[in-house]
Scaffold this motif. Sequence first.
Motif, PDB file in Angstrom:
ATOM      1  N   VAL A 124      -0.447 -11.356 -11.159  1.00  0.00           N
ATOM      2  CA  VAL A 124       1.013 -11.185 -11.229  1.00  0.00           C
ATOM      3  C   VAL A 124       1.364  -9.748 -11.567  1.00  0.00           C
ATOM      4  N   ILE A 125       0.641  -9.154 -12.499  1.00  0.00           N
ATOM      5  CA  ILE A 125       0.898  -7.759 -12.870  1.00  0.00           C
ATOM      6  C   ILE A 125       0.636  -6.828 -11.686  1.00  0.00           C
ATOM      7  N   ALA A 126      -0.444  -7.080 -10.953  1.00  0.00           N
ATOM      8  CA  ALA A 126      -0.755  -6.239  -9.794  1.00  0.00           C
ATOM      9  C   ALA A 126       0.309  -6.367  -8.712  1.00  0.00           C
ATOM     10  N   ILE A 127       0.777  -7.593  -8.459  1.00  0.00           N
ATOM     11  CA  ILE A 127       1.805  -7.792  -7.437  1.00  0.00           C
ATOM     12  C   ILE A 127       3.112  -7.126  -7.857  1.00  0.00           C
ATOM     13  N   LEU A 128       3.482  -7.308  -9.141  1.00  0.00           N
ATOM     14  CA  LEU A 128       4.702  -6.669  -9.613  1.00  0.00           C
ATOM     15  C   LEU A 128       4.600  -5.151  -9.535  1.00  0.00           C
ATOM     16  N   PHE A 172       7.075  -1.068  -8.181  1.00  0.00           N
ATOM     17  CA  PHE A 172       7.064   0.391  -8.258  1.00  0.00           C
ATOM     18  C   PHE A 172       7.695   1.041  -7.027  1.00  0.00           C
ATOM     19  N   PRO A 173       7.356   0.617  -5.783  1.00  0.00           N
ATOM     20  CA  PRO A 173       8.051   1.211  -4.634  1.00  0.00           C
ATOM     21  C   PRO A 173       9.554   0.968  -4.648  1.00  0.00           C
TER      22      PRO A 173
END
Length: 330
Positions: free
Chosen positions: A49-53, A58-59
């Motif tokens: 979830v952290i990686a997807i967020l 970020f973009p």
Amino acid sequence: MTAVDTTDAAVPTRGSSQAPRRAAPGGARRRRGSALDRALPYLLLAPAVIAILWMIGFPVLSVLATSFRKLNLRELTRGQVVWTGLDNYTQVLSDPEFWAITARTVVFTALVVGSSVLAGLLLALLMRQISPVVRIVLQVSMLLAWAMPLLAATTVYQWIFDQQYGILNKTLVRLGFDGFAGFSWFSTGASTLAVIGLLIVWQAVPFLAFSLYAGAIGIPRDQYEAAGMDGASPWQTFRAVTWPELRPLLMMVTFLSLLWDFKVFAQIWAIRKGGPDGGSTTLAVYQYLEGISQSHFGVAAAVSVLMVLLLALLTFQYLRRLVRSQEGAL
């Protein structure tokens, strides 16, 4: 005879205090274990979830921040950060060309999505009625069309509608329509968008047809038999049986088609790059021209944010139903 003391010394009197009970030695460990068991799925999902967020959030934040900056080629090469507030949005919204392009994009998207979904629905209903052999031939043909690379399909359509050597003009002339000899299908923005829209519909129909066909074959046949026994016409059967079952799926594929076709870029750019004279320019092409061609990255970011807001407005009804369904599931 010896007197026997019958006093119940071992039994505590009513006013005496009892010793506290000892807790089971494994109770605390079980409670801690159950709490850990409940939290374990979330802990395992947390890295993903952290990686997807991070990859998505970020973009998005970067584009949003860029839309409030003056970021041309000069600021980019020097690494300068110049905040301009709402100047980029003011520049875009005060440009009459932006509103003309926005109206063109909305109309083009509506026509393409409506044509694609209608054609997909008709083909899905057709595949339910035809014989298995014909159905397999039709499905293989749609799969081949769906599997064709995007640029390859665009090149084929450019050849079909070519002014001098296109097979369409030659076929129309052979059929007696001599006015199509040397006819240019890309002379105006409307005709160019018509060709591009036909290409997009041709590529989108296989996915829509297969998706809706999967929903159509899930409708029990006894409902159709009951409608036939009641004397319902084909149109009444469609309204009473087919439409209620396919409506949720139809709404979902319409929403997906709206997302894809609203931001289509490759076909428009590959055929005429938004021409002639900007007549086939949509918001996606306009954003590219501002950002990449003219190096106005702050303005392009503002256009991106406005595109997201407009797309959210267009899909508001579906998003509201989606949120309500999720709240009902909870």
